[in-house]
Write a protein that holds these residues in place. Structure first.
Motif, PDB file in Angstrom:
ATOM      1  N   ALA A 295      27.748 -12.499   0.649  1.00  0.00           N
ATOM      2  CA  ALA A 295      27.649 -13.309  -0.572  1.00  0.00           C
ATOM      3  C   ALA A 295      29.025 -13.632  -1.143  1.00  0.00           C
ATOM      4  N   THR A 296      30.028 -12.843  -0.756  1.00  0.00           N
ATOM      5  CA  THR A 296      31.383 -13.097  -1.258  1.00  0.00           C
ATOM      6  C   THR A 296      32.148 -14.091  -0.395  1.00  0.00           C
ATOM      7  N   ASP A 297      31.534 -14.551   0.687  1.00  0.00           N
ATOM      8  CA  ASP A 297      32.208 -15.495   1.593  1.00  0.00           C
ATOM      9  C   ASP A 297      32.398 -16.855   0.926  1.00  0.00           C
ATOM     10  N   ASP A 298      33.502 -17.480   1.218  1.00  0.00           N
ATOM     11  CA  ASP A 298      33.682 -18.899   0.921  1.00  0.00           C
ATOM     12  C   ASP A 298      34.313 -19.530   2.157  1.00  0.00           C
ATOM     13  N   ALA A 299      34.611 -20.812   2.105  1.00  0.00           N
ATOM     14  CA  ALA A 299      35.136 -21.521   3.279  1.00  0.00           C
ATOM     15  C   ALA A 299      36.425 -20.894   3.779  1.00  0.00           C
ATOM     16  N   ASP A 300      37.291 -20.472   2.866  1.00  0.00           N
ATOM     17  CA  ASP A 300      38.562 -19.869   3.275  1.00  0.00           C
ATOM     18  C   ASP A 300      38.350 -18.544   4.010  1.00  0.00           C
ATOM     19  N   VAL A 301      37.416 -17.745   3.518  1.00  0.00           N
ATOM     20  CA  VAL A 301      37.123 -16.466   4.168  1.00  0.00           C
ATOM     21  C   VAL A 301      36.618 -16.688   5.587  1.00  0.00           C
ATOM     22  N   LEU A 302      35.720 -17.651   5.759  1.00  0.00           N
ATOM     23  CA  LEU A 302      35.157 -17.923   7.079  1.00  0.00           C
ATOM     24  C   LEU A 302      36.214 -18.491   8.029  1.00  0.00           C
ATOM     25  N   ARG A 303      37.096 -19.336   7.506  1.00  0.00           N
ATOM     26  CA  ARG A 303      38.178 -19.839   8.351  1.00  0.00           C
ATOM     27  C   ARG A 303      39.106 -18.704   8.780  1.00  0.00           C
ATOM     28  N   HIS A 304      39.358 -17.782   7.877  1.00  0.00           N
ATOM     29  CA  HIS A 304      40.209 -16.643   8.208  1.00  0.00           C
ATOM     30  C   HIS A 304      39.531 -15.753   9.250  1.00  0.00           C
ATOM     31  N   ALA A 305      38.236 -15.542   9.088  1.00  0.00           N
ATOM     32  CA  ALA A 305      37.495 -14.739  10.069  1.00  0.00           C
ATOM     33  C   ALA A 305      37.564 -15.376  11.447  1.00  0.00           C
ATOM     34  N   ALA A 306      37.391 -16.696  11.510  1.00  0.00           N
ATOM     35  CA  ALA A 306      37.481 -17.398  12.798  1.00  0.00           C
ATOM     36  C   ALA A 306      38.869 -17.228  13.400  1.00  0.00           C
ATOM     37  N   SER A 307      39.886 -17.290  12.554  1.00  0.00           N
ATOM     38  CA  SER A 307      41.258 -17.099  13.030  1.00  0.00           C
ATOM     39  C   SER A 307      41.456 -15.693  13.584  1.00  0.00           C
ATOM     40  N   LEU A 308      40.887 -14.695  12.924  1.00  0.00           N
ATOM     41  CA  LEU A 308      40.990 -13.319  13.407  1.00  0.00           C
ATOM     42  C   LEU A 308      40.345 -13.169  14.783  1.00  0.00           C
ATOM     43  N   VAL A 309      39.158 -13.751  14.946  1.00  0.00           N
ATOM     44  CA  VAL A 309      38.466 -13.683  16.232  1.00  0.00           C
ATOM     45  C   VAL A 309      39.333 -14.306  17.328  1.00  0.00           C
ATOM     46  N   GLU A 310      39.916 -15.456  17.020  1.00  0.00           N
ATOM     47  CA  GLU A 310      40.729 -16.146  18.019  1.00  0.00           C
ATOM     48  C   GLU A 310      41.989 -15.349  18.351  1.00  0.00           C
ATOM     49  N   ARG A 311      42.680 -14.873  17.328  1.00  0.00           N
ATOM     50  CA  ARG A 311      43.923 -14.140  17.555  1.00  0.00           C
ATOM     51  C   ARG A 311      43.683 -12.820  18.288  1.00  0.00           C
ATOM     52  N   ALA A 312      42.484 -12.247  18.118  1.00  0.00           N
ATOM     53  CA  ALA A 312      42.138 -11.008  18.819  1.00  0.00           C
ATOM     54  C   ALA A 312      41.647 -11.261  20.239  1.00  0.00           C
ATOM     55  N   GLY A 313      41.625 -12.515  20.664  1.00  0.00           N
ATOM     56  CA  GLY A 313      41.270 -12.837  22.041  1.00  0.00           C
ATOM     57  C   GLY A 313      39.813 -13.143  22.293  1.00  0.00           C
ATOM     58  N   GLY A 314      38.990 -13.166  21.235  1.00  0.00           N
ATOM     59  CA  GLY A 314      37.558 -13.385  21.432  1.00  0.00           C
ATOM     60  C   GLY A 314      37.221 -14.755  21.985  1.00  0.00           C
ATOM     61  N   ARG A 315      37.947 -15.758  21.526  1.00  0.00           N
ATOM     62  CA  ARG A 315      37.674 -17.121  21.999  1.00  0.00           C
ATOM     63  C   ARG A 315      38.048 -17.273  23.467  1.00  0.00           C
ATOM     64  N   HIS A 316      39.211 -16.789  23.838  1.00  0.00           N
ATOM     65  CA  HIS A 316      39.679 -16.898  25.217  1.00  0.00           C
ATOM     66  C   HIS A 316      38.778 -16.118  26.165  1.00  0.00           C
ATOM     67  N   ARG A 317      38.390 -14.901  25.759  1.00  0.00           N
ATOM     68  CA  ARG A 317      37.540 -14.071  26.618  1.00  0.00           C
ATOM     69  C   ARG A 317      36.192 -14.727  26.849  1.00  0.00           C
ATOM     70  N   THR A 318      35.624 -15.284  25.816  1.00  0.00           N
ATOM     71  CA  THR A 318      34.308 -15.914  25.927  1.00  0.00           C
ATOM     72  C   THR A 318      34.366 -17.155  26.802  1.00  0.00           C
ATOM     73  N   SER A 319      35.394 -17.965  26.647  1.00  0.00           N
ATOM     74  CA  SER A 319      35.547 -19.155  27.490  1.00  0.00           C
ATOM     75  C   SER A 319      35.672 -18.764  28.956  1.00  0.00           C
ATOM     76  N   GLY A 320      36.414 -17.699  29.228  1.00  0.00           N
ATOM     77  CA  GLY A 320      36.572 -17.242  30.605  1.00  0.00           C
ATOM     78  C   GLY A 320      35.264 -16.764  31.204  1.00  0.00           C
ATOM     79  N   LEU A 321      34.462 -16.042  30.416  1.00  0.00           N
ATOM     80  CA  LEU A 321      33.173 -15.578  30.919  1.00  0.00           C
ATOM     81  C   LEU A 321      32.213 -16.737  31.165  1.00  0.00           C
ATOM     82  N   ALA A 322      32.269 -17.760  30.321  1.00  0.00           N
ATOM     83  CA  ALA A 322      31.417 -18.940  30.535  1.00  0.00           C
ATOM     84  C   ALA A 322      31.755 -19.588  31.877  1.00  0.00           C
ATOM     85  N   ARG A 323      33.057 -19.712  32.172  1.00  0.00           N
ATOM     86  CA  ARG A 323      33.459 -20.304  33.459  1.00  0.00           C
ATOM     87  C   ARG A 323      33.035 -19.418  34.631  1.00  0.00           C
TER      88      ARG A 323
END
Length: 358
Positions: A295-323
């Motif tokens: 309930a405390t989320d706003d657009a900035d919080v969600l953008r920051h969360a997405a950035s954390l996922v990406e910087r921690a390698g989640g986006r790259h790892r998932t793309s690799g597994l899809a391939r």
């Protein structure tokens, strides 16, 4: 006739339609699947109880809450396309398996309708979800009606008990996957193996069944039906991994859901699980954020969360597994030893589904 067109064909009671050529692009095959499946779906849905019919037709995008026709549609038609193209790969005539195609779409849409209730997602395909429009009881009953209708449609194309068993098994698996997905939300730690197993059940099973049903409708023996099933299951994993990426970084104009919806729902999707399992400050900060009240989320919080996922390698790892899962799917397709020209549409569609951005 252009490169995307094939032979004009007709069936009793329908207008002339053009079957795409073998080298047509993926969108041509999806459009063709929708064109073939839609009239079968409409006829089947018309047989439902009037109250179920109005909810199902709304969910499929045919009309508004009052039953007035609109121009929305019922999705990409990925699973119907897999049914039809699997039958076609075996040399079956165009539109073989059309009732099975409608059946897997109904089963899939039933799961989406129920998912929206479970997740309390307000929007589906750019408008209020069925439970928001008709209430939870009506949406639940409509979803149940869709599953029952799916079984009767499979019997129309393939009276063999094998076809019905394949659909029923897929339904049981995606229900199990949904239970696992729900369970993840209450756990601090989820492994990548658990996440992949859940995706294999929730998405891979029905895509595998779609290919198996098409193969059975096309007269395949068990060995080829099993390989096409395995192709669909691996492709389903690749597809789900891409969906997980879109759930975080997808454009709301194409996904039909708010930006960062999966993060706001605290979903333990594959990119998040991969990120949480990494070493580093991003993983720790993401874990803290996931423990907070959404309930405390706003657009900035969600953008920051997405950035954390990406910087921690989640986006790259998932793309690799899809391939990787795409490559596995194509290996299973090779194992059928069907002519390359007959399986080309399946390969084209598979590559697009595993590499798409919407």
């Amino acid at each position: 006739m252009n490169a995307a067109e094939g032979t004009d064909t007709t069936t009793a009671g329908t207008s002339v339609r053009t079957v795409p050529a073998a080298d047509a692009g993926p969108l041509a095959w999806l459009d063709h699947a929708r064109e073939v499946t839609d009239p079968v779906l409409r006829e089947a849905v018309d047989s439902l109880h009037p109250q179920a019919r109005i909810v199902v037709g709304y969910h499929l995008g045919w009309w508004d809450e009052q039953g007035r026709p609109i121009t929305a549609d019922w999705g990409k038609a990925v699973r119907p396309a897999l049914v039809l193209l699997s039958a076609q790969a075996l040399g079956a005539p165009p539109r073989t398996g059309s009732h099975c195609a409608a059946a897997v779409q109904l089963a899939h849409d039933s799961s989406l309708l129920h998912d929206d209730i479970i997740d309390r997602d307000d929007m589906r395909r750019h408008r209020p979800a069925a439970w928001r429009a008709f209430g939870v009881p009506g949406a639940l009953l409509a979803g149940d009606a869709m599953l029952a209708l799916a079984v009767s449609l499979v019997r129309h194309d393939s009276p063999s008990a094998l076809a019905t068993a394949a659909l029923n098994e897929a339904v049981q698996q995606f229900i199990g996957g949904q239970f696992e997905d729900i369970g993840f939300e209450g756990r601090a730690e989820v492994s990548l193996t658990e996440c992949t197993t859940m995706a294999a059940r929730k998405t891979g099973a029905l895509m595998g069944a779609a290919c198996r049903l098409g193969a059975l409708a096309g007269g395949a023996d068990e060995a080829r039906a099993a390989q096409l099933d395995a192709f669909g299951r691996s492709l389903g994993l690749a597809f789900q991994h891409v969906d997980d990426l879109l759930g975080i970084w997808g454009d709301p104009r194409t996904t039909g859901k708010p930006a960062g919806a999966d993060l706001h729902a605290r979903k333990k999707s594959l990119p998040v699980v991969a990120a949480l399992g990494s070493d580093g400050p991003e993983a720790a900060e993401l874990a803290e954020l996931y423990a907070r009240d959404p309930a405390t989320d706003d657009a900035d919080v969600l953008r920051h969360a997405a950035s954390l996922v990406e910087r921690a390698g989640g986006r790259h790892r998932t793309s690799g597994l899809a391939r990787r899962h795409l490559a596995e799917a194509l290996d299973h397709l090779d194992a059928t030893r069907l002519p390359a020209c007959d399986t080309r549409p399946l390969r084209t569609l598979a590559a697009w589904l595993a590499l798409r951005d919407h």
